[in-house]
Design a protein around this motif. Structure first.
Motif, PDB file in Angstrom:
ATOM      1  N   ARG A   1       0.825  -1.208   0.000  1.00  0.00           N
ATOM      2  CA  ARG A   1       0.000   0.000   0.000  1.00  0.00           C
ATOM      3  C   ARG A   1       0.861   1.261   0.000  1.00  0.00           C
ATOM      4  NH1 ARG A   1      -4.525  -2.040   4.371  1.00  0.00           N
ATOM      5  NH2 ARG A   1      -5.856  -3.089   2.866  1.00  0.00           N
ATOM      6  N   LEU A   2       1.943   1.246   0.764  1.00  0.00           N
ATOM      7  CA  LEU A   2       2.847   2.403   0.788  1.00  0.00           C
ATOM      8  C   LEU A   2       3.473   2.630  -0.586  1.00  0.00           C
ATOM      9  CD1 LEU A   2       4.608   1.841   4.220  1.00  0.00           C
ATOM     10  CD2 LEU A   2       3.159   3.788   3.615  1.00  0.00           C
TER      11      LEU A   2
ATOM     12  N   PRO B   1      -0.885   7.096  -3.791  1.00  0.00           N
ATOM     13  CA  PRO B   1      -0.874   8.189  -4.770  1.00  0.00           C
ATOM     14  C   PRO B   1      -0.105   9.442  -4.312  1.00  0.00           C
ATOM     15  CG  PRO B   1      -3.024   8.018  -3.723  1.00  0.00           C
ATOM     16  CD  PRO B   1      -2.207   6.868  -3.227  1.00  0.00           C
ATOM     17  N   SER B   2       0.119   9.598  -2.999  1.00  0.00           N
ATOM     18  CA  SER B   2       0.799  10.810  -2.520  1.00  0.00           C
ATOM     19  C   SER B   2       1.487  10.534  -1.189  1.00  0.00           C
ATOM     20  CB  SER B   2      -0.215  11.950  -2.336  1.00  0.00           C
ATOM     21  OG  SER B   2      -1.093  11.640  -1.262  1.00  0.00           O
ATOM     22  N   TRP B   3       2.347  11.478  -0.789  1.00  0.00           N
ATOM     23  CA  TRP B   3       3.026  11.348   0.498  1.00  0.00           C
ATOM     24  C   TRP B   3       2.037  11.504   1.657  1.00  0.00           C
ATOM     25  CZ3 TRP B   3       7.458   9.088   1.066  1.00  0.00           C
ATOM     26  CH2 TRP B   3       8.334   9.052  -0.007  1.00  0.00           C
ATOM     27  N   GLY B   4       1.032  12.334   1.478  1.00  0.00           N
ATOM     28  CA  GLY B   4       0.002  12.495   2.510  1.00  0.00           C
ATOM     29  C   GLY B   4      -0.758  11.201   2.744  1.00  0.00           C
ATOM     30  N   TYR B   5      -1.053  10.513   1.648  1.00  0.00           N
ATOM     31  CA  TYR B   5      -1.736   9.227   1.742  1.00  0.00           C
ATOM     32  C   TYR B   5      -0.854   8.217   2.467  1.00  0.00           C
ATOM     33  CZ  TYR B   5      -4.748   5.368   0.175  1.00  0.00           C
ATOM     34  OH  TYR B   5      -5.607   4.313   0.125  1.00  0.00           O
ATOM     35  N   ARG B   6       0.451   8.234   2.155  1.00  0.00           N
ATOM     36  CA  ARG B   6       1.395   7.328   2.828  1.00  0.00           C
ATOM     37  C   ARG B   6       1.415   7.602   4.334  1.00  0.00           C
ATOM     38  NH1 ARG B   6       4.350   8.400  -2.099  1.00  0.00           N
ATOM     39  NH2 ARG B   6       4.552   6.440  -3.235  1.00  0.00           N
TER      40      ARG B   6
END
Length: 143
Positions: A108-109, A113-118
């Motif tokens: 998942r990481l 789609p973005s660093w915020g999501y990570r």
């Protein structure tokens, strides 16, 4: 001598293992209210091992259930528990079972789609990630 020193040290170190072992029973249904209010009990711990939807990501306590109550991760056992791992694993290999959660998180990481999501994957509950995946699937079907 080193071995005997370790044995002597372990006598004075409080151990959680016996307490944790006693939590894994279905013989004890409920305990008296003051104990249920503060401590992790067999009833609370059954919820922790449940795959029932209302019990997912609940009751992480090792000893004191008050932390789950404070952080909103507490659920009282109200219906029979279905034990297991969610999502279901198609393996009984202990190594695969142990590492499956880490593999899923790393996947998942990597695909985020973005660093915020990570960051959210690391600080929010696993239920959040599952909900994001489900809404993404719905969005793909609609478009």
């Amino acid at each position: 001598m080193l071995c005997s020193l370790k044995i002597q040290e372990s006598r004075y170190v409080p151990r959680v293992d016996p307490f944790q072992t006693l939590l894994h029973t279905e013989i004890v249904k409920k305990m008296i209210r003051p104990i249920e209010a503060v401590f992790n009990t067999p009833s609370h711990h059954r919820v922790h091992h449940a795959t029932n939807r209302q019990y997912l990501d609940k009751n992480y306590a090792g000893i004191f259930i008050i932390w789950d109550k404070m952080f909103g991760t507490f659920a009282e056992e109200k219906e029979p528990v279905t034990y297991g791992v969610y999502p279901r694993l198609n393996s009984v290999n202990p190594v695969r079972v142990f590492f499956s959660g880490y593999v899923t998180l790393l996947r998942r990481l990597w695909q985020a789609p973005s660093w915020g999501y990570r960051l959210n994957l690391l600080v929010k509950s696993p239920t959040w990630a599952w909900q994001q995946e489900q809404s993404s699937k719905i969005d793909k079907r609609v478009n």
